[in-house]
Design an enzyme around this catalytic site. Sequence first.
Site, PDB file in Angstrom:
ATOM      1  N   HIS A   1       0.863  -1.189   0.000  1.00  0.00           N
ATOM      2  CA  HIS A   1       0.000   0.000   0.000  1.00  0.00           C
ATOM      3  C   HIS A   1       0.900   1.241   0.000  1.00  0.00           C
ATOM      4  O   HIS A   1       1.871   1.295   0.747  1.00  0.00           O
ATOM      5  CB  HIS A   1      -0.882  -0.025   1.254  1.00  0.00           C
ATOM      6  CG  HIS A   1      -1.953   1.011   1.266  1.00  0.00           C
ATOM      7  ND1 HIS A   1      -1.709   2.334   1.564  1.00  0.00           N
ATOM      8  CD2 HIS A   1      -3.288   0.915   1.010  1.00  0.00           C
ATOM      9  CE1 HIS A   1      -2.865   3.001   1.499  1.00  0.00           C
ATOM     10  NE2 HIS A   1      -3.827   2.170   1.169  1.00  0.00           N
TER      11      HIS A   1
ATOM     12  N   CYS B   1      -3.652   2.492  -4.161  1.00  0.00           N
ATOM     13  CA  CYS B   1      -4.678   3.245  -3.442  1.00  0.00           C
ATOM     14  C   CYS B   1      -4.730   4.626  -4.079  1.00  0.00           C
ATOM     15  O   CYS B   1      -3.804   5.426  -3.917  1.00  0.00           O
ATOM     16  CB  CYS B   1      -4.314   3.318  -1.962  1.00  0.00           C
ATOM     17  SG  CYS B   1      -5.468   4.312  -1.003  1.00  0.00           S
TER      18      CYS B   1
ATOM     19  N   HIS C   1      -7.436   0.079  -4.138  1.00  0.00           N
ATOM     20  CA  HIS C   1      -8.354   0.850  -3.295  1.00  0.00           C
ATOM     21  C   HIS C   1      -8.763   2.035  -4.143  1.00  0.00           C
ATOM     22  O   HIS C   1      -7.897   2.814  -4.542  1.00  0.00           O
ATOM     23  CB  HIS C   1      -7.636   1.417  -2.062  1.00  0.00           C
ATOM     24  CG  HIS C   1      -7.242   0.390  -1.052  1.00  0.00           C
ATOM     25  ND1 HIS C   1      -6.503   0.721   0.062  1.00  0.00           N
ATOM     26  CD2 HIS C   1      -7.497  -0.927  -0.960  1.00  0.00           C
ATOM     27  CE1 HIS C   1      -6.318  -0.369   0.799  1.00  0.00           C
ATOM     28  NE2 HIS C   1      -6.894  -1.386   0.197  1.00  0.00           N
TER      29      HIS C   1
ATOM     30  N   ASP D   1     -12.705   2.578  -0.949  1.00  0.00           N
ATOM     31  CA  ASP D   1     -11.863   2.825   0.226  1.00  0.00           C
ATOM     32  C   ASP D   1     -12.713   3.536   1.256  1.00  0.00           C
ATOM     33  O   ASP D   1     -13.909   3.286   1.353  1.00  0.00           O
ATOM     34  CB  ASP D   1     -10.604   3.591  -0.185  1.00  0.00           C
ATOM     35  CG  ASP D   1      -9.421   3.272   0.720  1.00  0.00           C
ATOM     36  OD1 ASP D   1      -9.609   2.628   1.755  1.00  0.00           O
ATOM     37  OD2 ASP D   1      -8.295   3.679   0.387  1.00  0.00           O
ATOM     38  N   HIS D   2     -12.138   4.399   2.003  1.00  0.00           N
ATOM     39  CA  HIS D   2     -12.872   5.013   3.112  1.00  0.00           C
ATOM     40  C   HIS D   2     -14.170   5.651   2.628  1.00  0.00           C
ATOM     41  O   HIS D   2     -14.223   6.204   1.539  1.00  0.00           O
ATOM     42  CB  HIS D   2     -12.007   6.094   3.760  1.00  0.00           C
ATOM     43  CG  HIS D   2     -10.654   5.592   4.096  1.00  0.00           C
ATOM     44  ND1 HIS D   2      -9.565   6.403   4.208  1.00  0.00           N
ATOM     45  CD2 HIS D   2     -10.214   4.340   4.348  1.00  0.00           C
ATOM     46  CE1 HIS D   2      -8.520   5.674   4.511  1.00  0.00           C
ATOM     47  NE2 HIS D   2      -8.874   4.414   4.602  1.00  0.00           N
TER      48      HIS D   2
ATOM     49  N   TYR E   1     -14.849   3.666   7.879  1.00  0.00           N
ATOM     50  CA  TYR E   1     -15.278   2.304   7.571  1.00  0.00           C
ATOM     51  C   TYR E   1     -16.728   2.000   7.949  1.00  0.00           C
ATOM     52  O   TYR E   1     -17.028   0.946   8.490  1.00  0.00           O
ATOM     53  CB  TYR E   1     -14.308   1.297   8.200  1.00  0.00           C
ATOM     54  CG  TYR E   1     -13.003   1.262   7.437  1.00  0.00           C
ATOM     55  CD1 TYR E   1     -12.896   0.531   6.263  1.00  0.00           C
ATOM     56  CD2 TYR E   1     -11.893   2.004   7.852  1.00  0.00           C
ATOM     57  CE1 TYR E   1     -11.719   0.512   5.523  1.00  0.00           C
ATOM     58  CE2 TYR E   1     -10.716   1.999   7.124  1.00  0.00           C
ATOM     59  CZ  TYR E   1     -10.636   1.246   5.958  1.00  0.00           C
ATOM     60  OH  TYR E   1      -9.483   1.235   5.225  1.00  0.00           O
TER      61      TYR E   1
HETATM   62  C1  CS2 Z   1      -5.877   1.722   4.754  1.00  0.00           C
HETATM   63  C2  CS2 Z   1      -4.491   1.487   5.286  1.00  0.00           C
HETATM   64  O1  CS2 Z   1      -7.496   2.434   6.222  1.00  0.00           O
HETATM   65  C3  CS2 Z   1      -6.553   2.770   5.532  1.00  0.00           C
HETATM   66  O2  CS2 Z   1      -6.122   3.906   5.444  1.00  0.00           O
HETATM   67  O3  CS2 Z   1      -5.882   2.044   3.425  1.00  0.00           O
HETATM   68  O4  CS2 Z   1      -4.513   1.484   6.662  1.00  0.00           O
HETATM   69  C4  CS2 Z   1      -3.980   0.182   4.774  1.00  0.00           C
HETATM   70  O5  CS2 Z   1      -4.822  -0.832   5.233  1.00  0.00           O
HETATM   71  C5  CS2 Z   1      -2.593  -0.160   5.215  1.00  0.00           C
HETATM   72  O6  CS2 Z   1      -1.706   0.864   4.968  1.00  0.00           O
HETATM   73  C6  CS2 Z   1      -2.115  -1.406   4.515  1.00  0.00           C
HETATM   74  O7  CS2 Z   1      -1.107  -1.977   5.243  1.00  0.00           O
HETATM   75 MN    MN Z   2      -6.037   2.735   0.876  1.00  0.00          MN
END
Ligand code: CS2
Ligand code: MN
Length: 355
Positions: free
Chosen positions: A206, A244, A273, A318-319, A332
């Site tokens: 990531h 991402c 992501h 993603d978020h 999340y």
């Molecule tokens: C994720 C990261 O929630 C987030 O921001 O995209 O925490 C991701 O899971 C980690 O960097 C991967 O190791």
């Molecule tokens: Mn991400």
Amino acid sequence: MEMTFRWYGANEEKIKLEEIRQIPAMKGIVGTLMDIPVGEVWPKERIKALKEEIEAAGLTLKVIESVNVHDDIKIGLPSRDQYIENYKQTIRNLAEFGIEVICYNFMPVFDWVKSDLDYRLEDGSSTLAYVAADIPEDPEEIIKKVENSSNEFELPGWEPERLSQVKALFEAYKDVDEAKLRENFAYFLKAIIPTCEEVGVKMAVHPDDPPYSIFGLPRIVKNREDLDWLCNVVDSPYNGITLCTGSIAEDPANDVYAIMAEFCKRDRIPFAHVRNIKFIQDKDFYEAPHKSEYGSLDMFKILKAMHDNGFDGYIRPDHGRMIWGETGRPGYGLYDRALGAVYLNGIWEALEKAN
Ligand code: CS2
Ligand code: MN
């Protein structure tokens, strides 16, 4: 392309697999075992139980996020060899239960950093934001800030046991500059990728979030050159990227569309992501709803870059924002990520049918 959804486990969150299953076209879970301390081997019986639980709900488990890398490996301490052996065993154990992709990161001390986990948007929803002026100079302050804004859940990458020793951790990193961190990353990859090739598991790093140095710590997964370095240092399709879009685009100098296109074409993106961000000023941003018009990124252009360059991996929204009164782990929630998934699937369908 297969749509997935990150889920932390029944003991870690209130969103239920049955609810995730009802998101149209949702196929799989991006799973984890949050309670296994970083550096320890993931036990087979725990992986088996997780897989069975997910499959019983009609979903698949092919992607893990994250198997975190112990700081001793990143710092390059003699103890790293044992931690690397453990990591290899975890890869083998996961492979036995059909895991195809492991997402991880190589950021020192912190995983992601944001200045605000409850940034209010005009429509009343809440999101995550990064405003440079609000990032305290003392890293201990940011830990307190994150802990206070999330009283319900432990946040991934922010394990309290580890971060309680943040001063000692910073001290341990004092001689680790970018070159040293890169050397340690290469050492790690050279050790584990042969195991991945043997058992058929793809590693997917990531990007750093944000993709530039903060608190004086080195960052080495932040732009096209870094990703190119990664692909070359161990030239294998098993040494890949979790692209991402939000994280990469947080540095406006990064061309997220070109990066996506290039590394899809090179077959190095087994997992993506896909999220939008909205710049406020300079590099400050908040995490916007997925749809293009709300953010600074063109989601059609991102998915087109993936589609036209042969992406056939796993993808997840993603978020998301907190909407409709939902509370829980920042970024999340169920609802906004579900909307994101449906939107991304819609664009993908249009891309497929337009051909
Ligand atoms: C994720 C990261 O929630 C987030 O921001 O995209 O925490 C991701 O899971 C980690 O960097 C991967 O190791
Ligand atoms: Mn991400």
